[in-house]
Design a protein around this motif. Structure first.
Motif, PDB file in Angstrom:
ATOM      1  N   GLU A  81       0.812  -1.227   0.000  1.00 13.56           N
ATOM      2  CA  GLU A  81       0.000   0.000   0.000  1.00 13.56           C
ATOM      3  C   GLU A  81       0.841   1.270   0.000  1.00 13.56           C
ATOM      4  OE1 GLU A  81       0.897  -1.795   2.510  1.00 13.56           O
ATOM      5  OE2 GLU A  81       0.300  -1.028   4.482  1.00 13.56           O
ATOM      6  N   ASP A 128       5.080  -6.261  -0.524  1.00 13.41           N
ATOM      7  CA  ASP A 128       4.851  -7.469   0.273  1.00 13.41           C
ATOM      8  C   ASP A 128       5.154  -8.671  -0.620  1.00 13.41           C
ATOM      9  OD1 ASP A 128       4.011  -6.329   2.766  1.00 13.41           O
ATOM     10  OD2 ASP A 128       2.121  -5.792   1.817  1.00 13.41           O
ATOM     11  N   GLY A 184       4.629  -5.888   8.170  1.00 14.23           N
ATOM     12  CA  GLY A 184       4.710  -7.296   7.770  1.00 14.23           C
ATOM     13  C   GLY A 184       5.208  -8.250   8.829  1.00 14.23           C
TER      14      GLY A 184
HETATM   15 MG    MG Z   1       1.985  -4.517   5.811  1.00 16.34          MG
END
Ligand code: MG
Ligand code: AMP
Length: 409
Positions: free
Chosen positions: A193, A233, A257
């Motif tokens: 994002e 990611d 993450g």
């Molecule tokens: Mg993340």
């Protein structure tokens, strides 16, 4: 879930005492003018007296104290002014009974004089001075070595160099100073994002704010930033960047993450490349904190929430950096004070409540910030402190005494 102390113990046992190996490896010599904020890597022992010579603490007249005996408001003593001694000059002749030397602050005491009478207590007229107060021996004289004597330990290895330290080093003639090398810290932010600050976020995207708050944290903690990267990611990408960072840095920070989302790969990759020691600690905010090592380099996986990652930095990474740079200064200041509002707290985790702490009525008082979501960066902008609520405590009531960590003073 590890307690803060248990987690910190693992971290500090894994982080080197000082970066580099072998004598002198973790230090460098820098110009005094570049030393601000660095950690001293040597004891500094004075070789000179400070002040270097007896000098006047006031503008006034260097005199023989005995000559002022019995002087008073209505009973002045008249002395002959035989010379003037400004700062930086040594030309005045010795003072003998009945005589005075006009002297300025910082000027060397003329021979024979044993006191200075402040100009405010005198009146000068036709080459003479009238002294209106009795002045004891030593009055307004700064003695050579009264501040610092040769052989005295003036600054200690491990102190952080502040303005006064710089002034002291300069006063003792240190052109250069030995300091610990700055730990080289890599900052990696992860997330599909994220866009860079100079890009326009598309649908579902946000700007990479944490890169900059962590950059600020690292700089404030005295680090050099060895790498500033953003990854998607994506396992391969994170693995590549993380291994490069570990190879080239003293400490690695990966942000985002590390939680239990489907795309949270950092823990898995850390375990693959090195060793993962733990990934959850009992603090709030900031529970999902991963810690491990890759080839001896400590790696911190921070939660992506903007407040959580800063709290984790303050709680866990700062002490690690202090240890790596031999910084004995003790870190952020902790004080005791009262809270101005109730704070709800469920036991189990130690909570760091953002607050604005001020000194008022002879004590610290902390006002908790109402917008306290772990994603609300504005709360960190507003706050100057954390109210610490220990894991075994229940709700805190207005007026209760609490521990407060001041992170911006
Ligand atoms: Mg993340
Ligand atoms: P994560 O830890 O990756 O699950 O992210 C938790 C939250 O933090 C999500 O809302 C992310 O969008 C946000 N976040 C993660 N990384 C950053 C970042 N670098 N800057 C700002 N917000 C972030």
């Amino acid at each position: 879930m590890l307690s803060l102390e248990a987690a910190l113990e693992i971290i500090l046992n894994s982080v080197p005492e000082i970066i580099g190996t072998g004598p002198g490896m973790g230090m460098e010599r820098v110009a005094l003018s570049d030393s601000f904020g660095r950690v001293l890597a040597e004891d500094v022992i004075a070789e000179d007296n400070l002040p270097p010579f007896d000098n006047s603490a006031m503008d006034g007249y260097a005199i023989i104290a005995e000559d002022t005996r019995g002087a008073g408001k209505d009973n002045p003593r008249k002395l002959r002014v035989i010379a003037e001694q400004p700062a930086g000059k040594v030309s005045a002749p010795p003072v003998t009974p009945g005589n005075a030397v006009r002297i300025m602050t910082g000027a060397p005491m003329p021979a024979g004089a044993d006191a200075v009478v402040m100009v405010e207590h005198t009146e000068s007229k036709d080459g003479a001075v009238f002294i209106y107060c009795e002045t004891p021996v030593g009055a307004n004289v700064r003695r050579s070595g009264e501040d610092v004597k040769p052989g005295q330990l003036v600054l200690k290895n491990g102190e952080r160099i502040g303005p006064a330290h710089m002034g002291m080093l300069a006063s003792l003639g240190h052109v250069q100073v030995a300091v610990s090398k700055k730990p080289r810290v890599a900052i990696i932010t992860t997330g599909d994002e994220l866009v860079d600050v100079d890009e326009r976020p598309g649908p579902g995207q946000i700007r990479n704010g944490n890169q900059y708050s962590l950059l600020g944290e690292a700089l404030q903690a005295g680090c050099e930033v060895s790498m500033l990267e953003r990854t998607r990611d994506n396992k391969e990408e994170i693995e590549r960047v993380l291994s490069a960072a570990a190879a080239d840095s003293d400490l690695v920070i990966v942000c985002g993450g590390v939680s239990v989302g489907d795309y949270d790969y950092v823990k898995e990759i850390l375990a693959k490349l090195g060793e993962m020691r733990f990934w959850k600690t009992a603090i709030k905010p900031g529970k999902p904190l991963a810690f491990g090592q890759i080839g001896g380099t400590p790696v911190f996986g921070l939660p992506g929430n903007p407040v959580s990652c800063m709290v984790c930095f303050d709680v866990y990474i700062r002490p690690a950096i202090r240890q790596m740079s031999g910084d004995e200064s003790g870190g952020l200041a902790t004080v005791t004070g009262v809270v101005t509002d109730d704070i709800r707290h469920k036991p189990v985790r130690r909570e760091f409540v953002r607050a604005v702490t001020i000194w008022e009525d002879g004590g610290y008082s902390a006002r908790p910030i109402s917008k306290h979501g772990s994603g609300m960066l504005s709360s960190m902008v507003e706050a100057n402190s954390y109210v610490v609520i220990r894991e075994d405590m229940g709700d805190v009531r207005k007026g209760d005494q609490v521990e407060i960590i001041l992170f911006r003073v």
